[in-house]
Every structure is written in C-alpha cells, then in structure tokens.
Motif scaffolding. Structure first.
Motif, PDB file in Angstrom:
ATOM      1  N   ALA A  37       0.834  -1.202   0.000  1.00  0.00           N
ATOM      2  CA  ALA A  37       0.000   0.000   0.000  1.00  0.00           C
ATOM      3  C   ALA A  37       0.871   1.254   0.000  1.00  0.00           C
ATOM      4  CB  ALA A  37      -0.926   0.006   1.207  1.00  0.00           C
ATOM      5  N   LEU A  38       1.962   1.211   0.756  1.00  0.00           N
ATOM      6  CA  LEU A  38       2.866   2.354   0.805  1.00  0.00           C
ATOM      7  C   LEU A  38       3.566   2.551  -0.536  1.00  0.00           C
ATOM      8  CD1 LEU A  38       4.380   4.606   2.218  1.00  0.00           C
ATOM      9  CD2 LEU A  38       5.888   2.887   3.250  1.00  0.00           C
ATOM     10  N   ALA A  39       4.025   1.455  -1.140  1.00  0.00           N
ATOM     11  CA  ALA A  39       4.678   1.551  -2.448  1.00  0.00           C
ATOM     12  C   ALA A  39       3.728   2.147  -3.478  1.00  0.00           C
ATOM     13  CB  ALA A  39       5.164   0.174  -2.898  1.00  0.00           C
ATOM     14  N   THR A  40       2.473   1.725  -3.445  1.00  0.00           N
ATOM     15  CA  THR A  40       1.480   2.252  -4.378  1.00  0.00           C
ATOM     16  C   THR A  40       1.195   3.719  -4.107  1.00  0.00           C
ATOM     17  OG1 THR A  40       0.447   0.068  -4.611  1.00  0.00           O
ATOM     18  CG2 THR A  40      -0.884   1.982  -5.221  1.00  0.00           C
ATOM     19  N   THR A  72      -2.155  -4.149  10.269  1.00  0.00           N
ATOM     20  CA  THR A  72      -2.224  -2.880   9.536  1.00  0.00           C
ATOM     21  C   THR A  72      -1.817  -1.694  10.401  1.00  0.00           C
ATOM     22  OG1 THR A  72      -4.602  -2.727  10.029  1.00  0.00           O
ATOM     23  CG2 THR A  72      -3.975  -3.685   7.897  1.00  0.00           C
ATOM     24  N   SER A  73      -1.904  -1.834  11.722  1.00  0.00           N
ATOM     25  CA  SER A  73      -1.483  -0.735  12.594  1.00  0.00           C
ATOM     26  C   SER A  73       0.012  -0.459  12.433  1.00  0.00           C
ATOM     27  CB  SER A  73      -1.802  -1.052  14.056  1.00  0.00           C
ATOM     28  OG  SER A  73      -1.025  -2.146  14.528  1.00  0.00           O
ATOM     29  N   ILE A  74       0.770  -1.481  12.082  1.00  0.00           N
ATOM     30  CA  ILE A  74       2.202  -1.291  11.809  1.00  0.00           C
ATOM     31  C   ILE A  74       2.364  -0.404  10.588  1.00  0.00           C
ATOM     32  CG2 ILE A  74       4.349  -2.451  11.160  1.00  0.00           C
ATOM     33  CD1 ILE A  74       3.273  -4.917  12.724  1.00  0.00           C
ATOM     34  N   GLY A  75       1.613  -0.704   9.548  1.00  0.00           N
ATOM     35  CA  GLY A  75       1.693   0.087   8.336  1.00  0.00           C
ATOM     36  C   GLY A  75       1.280   1.531   8.531  1.00  0.00           C
ATOM     37  N   SER A 133      -3.022  10.094   4.019  1.00  0.00           N
ATOM     38  CA  SER A 133      -4.276  10.618   3.487  1.00  0.00           C
ATOM     39  C   SER A 133      -4.664   9.962   2.163  1.00  0.00           C
ATOM     40  CB  SER A 133      -4.169  12.129   3.281  1.00  0.00           C
ATOM     41  OG  SER A 133      -3.176  12.443   2.321  1.00  0.00           O
ATOM     42  N   LYS A 134      -3.704   9.299   1.522  1.00  0.00           N
ATOM     43  CA  LYS A 134      -3.986   8.624   0.254  1.00  0.00           C
ATOM     44  C   LYS A 134      -4.505   7.203   0.448  1.00  0.00           C
ATOM     45  CE  LYS A 134      -0.227  10.863  -2.363  1.00  0.00           C
ATOM     46  NZ  LYS A 134       0.964  10.570  -3.211  1.00  0.00           N
ATOM     47  N   ILE A 135      -4.385   6.670   1.680  1.00  0.00           N
ATOM     48  CA  ILE A 135      -4.727   5.267   1.929  1.00  0.00           C
ATOM     49  C   ILE A 135      -5.987   5.176   2.774  1.00  0.00           C
ATOM     50  CG2 ILE A 135      -3.927   3.063   2.852  1.00  0.00           C
ATOM     51  CD1 ILE A 135      -1.044   4.067   2.417  1.00  0.00           C
ATOM     52  N   ASP A 136      -7.035   4.651   2.185  1.00  0.00           N
ATOM     53  CA  ASP A 136      -8.324   4.459   2.857  1.00  0.00           C
ATOM     54  C   ASP A 136      -8.401   3.000   3.299  1.00  0.00           C
ATOM     55  OD1 ASP A 136     -10.940   4.239   3.679  1.00  0.00           O
ATOM     56  OD2 ASP A 136     -11.839   4.832   1.769  1.00  0.00           O
ATOM     57  N   LEU A 137      -8.001   2.739   4.548  1.00  0.00           N
ATOM     58  CA  LEU A 137      -7.968   1.380   5.069  1.00  0.00           C
ATOM     59  C   LEU A 137      -9.356   0.966   5.539  1.00  0.00           C
ATOM     60  CD1 LEU A 137      -6.389  -1.164   5.942  1.00  0.00           C
ATOM     61  CD2 LEU A 137      -5.926   0.013   8.119  1.00  0.00           C
ATOM     62  N   ARG A 138      -9.830  -0.154   5.017  1.00  0.00           N
ATOM     63  CA  ARG A 138     -11.151  -0.668   5.392  1.00  0.00           C
ATOM     64  C   ARG A 138     -10.986  -2.055   5.994  1.00  0.00           C
ATOM     65  NH1 ARG A 138     -15.378   1.722   0.850  1.00  0.00           N
ATOM     66  NH2 ARG A 138     -14.293   3.726   0.563  1.00  0.00           N
ATOM     67  N   ILE A 139     -11.252  -2.130   7.297  1.00  0.00           N
ATOM     68  CA  ILE A 139     -11.118  -3.387   8.025  1.00  0.00           C
ATOM     69  C   ILE A 139     -12.426  -4.171   7.924  1.00  0.00           C
ATOM     70  CG2 ILE A 139     -10.703  -4.458  10.261  1.00  0.00           C
ATOM     71  CD1 ILE A 139      -8.229  -3.156   9.123  1.00  0.00           C
ATOM     72  N   GLY A 140     -12.291  -5.411   7.426  1.00  0.00           N
ATOM     73  CA  GLY A 140     -13.469  -6.255   7.256  1.00  0.00           C
ATOM     74  C   GLY A 140     -13.271  -7.156   6.057  1.00  0.00           C
ATOM     75  N   PRO A 141     -14.197  -8.082   5.819  1.00  0.00           N
ATOM     76  CA  PRO A 141     -14.070  -8.980   4.673  1.00  0.00           C
ATOM     77  C   PRO A 141     -13.971  -8.192   3.366  1.00  0.00           C
ATOM     78  CG  PRO A 141     -15.767  -9.763   6.171  1.00  0.00           C
ATOM     79  CD  PRO A 141     -15.385  -8.396   6.642  1.00  0.00           C
ATOM     80  N   ALA A 142     -12.978  -8.530   2.554  1.00  0.00           N
ATOM     81  CA  ALA A 142     -12.745  -7.775   1.324  1.00  0.00           C
ATOM     82  C   ALA A 142     -13.931  -7.861   0.369  1.00  0.00           C
ATOM     83  CB  ALA A 142     -11.478  -8.279   0.638  1.00  0.00           C
ATOM     84  N   ASN A 143     -14.596  -9.010   0.322  1.00  0.00           N
ATOM     85  CA  ASN A 143     -15.749  -9.136  -0.575  1.00  0.00           C
ATOM     86  C   ASN A 143     -16.828  -8.113  -0.231  1.00  0.00           C
ATOM     87  OD1 ASN A 143     -15.382 -11.130  -2.656  1.00  0.00           O
ATOM     88  ND2 ASN A 143     -15.316 -12.674  -1.041  1.00  0.00           N
TER      89      ASN A 143
END
Length: 220
Positions: A75-78, A98-101, A112-122
């Motif tokens: 995610a950081l590389a992207t 993800t807290s490490i990231g 601000s570019k990374i919208d982290l959504r915790i939960g089943p990806a589907n």
C-alpha cells in the motif's frame, strides 16, 4: 539472448537488487520490521514493490484497490507512486498488522492517500460496486486468502476501467504449483486462478516471475 527466464543464484540476485532497486527509506524500514515478524513470508519482495510502483506510474493511476494489506508495504509503495489526489482502498481483516503500516504511512506523508477498510474484502468490493464504483479504478493488487482469489478477480474486473490492471500475487506459489502431488486447498486455488486468467478473453495477461510470481491481467 536466452530462450528462457534466467535462474538467479544468491550472487546474481544480490547484483540484481543492488543495480535495480531504489527503495524509499520508509519502505526499507517497514520491510525490515516486518521481516522480524512470525509471518514475514507474507511480505512482498522489494523488487516487486518497485515493479508495482512502475506499473502504477505507467497507468497514470489515481484510484487503486488492494486486497490484503498485511503490514502495509505494498500500500505504501502504491501510495508513493500516486499523485496528490490519488487514493488506495486497502482491504484487510487485521487491525494488529495494519497498525504497523499506519505508522509508516504517516511518516512517509501518504496516510491521506490510503483508505484502510477493516473487514471482509468481498463486502468492501461489493460496497464499492453498489456505490457506483464500477469502471472507476485503474489498478488492483490481490494478495490475500487464496480461496478468495476468484471472487476478488471477478469483482476487480467490474471495478476496473478499460485498460485497468489487476496484479495477483503468489501465482507461482513457491514453485509447488508445478508439483502434481500437492493438492492442498491453497495450491489448487492458485492453479484455478492461473488457468482462469490464462483463458479469459476479457483480459490480456502475463505471469511475471518476480517475487512469488505476479500474474497481471489488463482489462480489454
């Protein structure tokens, strides 16, 4: 010239890294912290992260999706490759990993570019489609539970614009993909997605032998 992909021993691989990889300092430190963890094998290689960054730049991507974030290296590389108004929708089920990231995203100035959504990806992908996201994304990286790959791939194709790209990790599965005696669930799931992409007329594809094998599918 060579009729097949070169095989790298440790000496050649060391040269390859030295001559080709320019890794952001924050990426390097995140990778090193992750390497000390029990599940370090889930971390992508630095050369793969750099290759993905190049792909994002070539696509002139602004909206991307990641299924499986782990400690946040990909995610950081992207995010580092995206313009200021770019966004990564990052899907994962672990607050702990993800807290490490998050710490490194903040330090690199791309949180601000990374919208982290915790939960089943589907569920997240279904929500994006329901919200009108079909055809709105440029790039998707899949690196999560192998049994979910076919579903993530299909929903990714719906979300990608024409010319958008999906990258599927672990497509060579440590080489065991070629071992007919290995009939484990994850191995069979990788075989299934490899065949599905190969035979899918909706995409142009290539399996790149970088990292653990990165299967690329460009939406026609």
């Amino acid at each position: 010239m060579s009729p097949r992909t070169i095989k790298m021993d440790d000496e050649v691989y060391s040269y390859f890294l030295d001559i080709s990889v320019r890794e952001h300092d924050v990426l390097r430190r995140l990778r090193e912290e992750t390497q000390a963890m029990e599940h370090a094998r889930m971390q992508i290689a630095p050369e793969q992260g750099q290759f993905m960054r190049l792909l994002v730049e070539l696509l002139d991507a602004r909206r991307t999706i990641e299924v499986g974030t782990f400690t946040g290296y990909s995610a950081l590389a992207t995010a580092l490759a995206l313009p200021e108004d770019g966004k990564v929708i990052a899907c994962d089920v672990s607050e702990e990993w993800t807290s490490i990231g998050r710490r490194y995203w903040e330090e690199a100035g791309v949180a601000s570019k990374i919208d982290l959504r915790i939960g089943p990806a589907n569920d997240t992908l279904d929500s994006l489609i329901a919200e009108g996201g079909a055809g709105e994304f440029d790039f998707m990286f899949i690196d999560a539970d192998k049994s979910g790959y076919p579903s993530y791939y299909e929903k990714g194709l719906a979300l990608l614009r024409k010319g958008g790209l999906i990258g599927i990790d672990n497509a060579l599965w440590g080489g065991s993909i070629a071992d007919a005696s290995d009939t484990g669930a994850d191995t069979e799931a990788i075989r299934e997605i490899d065949r599905r992409v190969r035979d899918d007329d909706r995409v142009t594809s290539s399996l790149v032998p970088i990292g653990d094998g990165l299967l690329l599918a460009r939406k026609r």
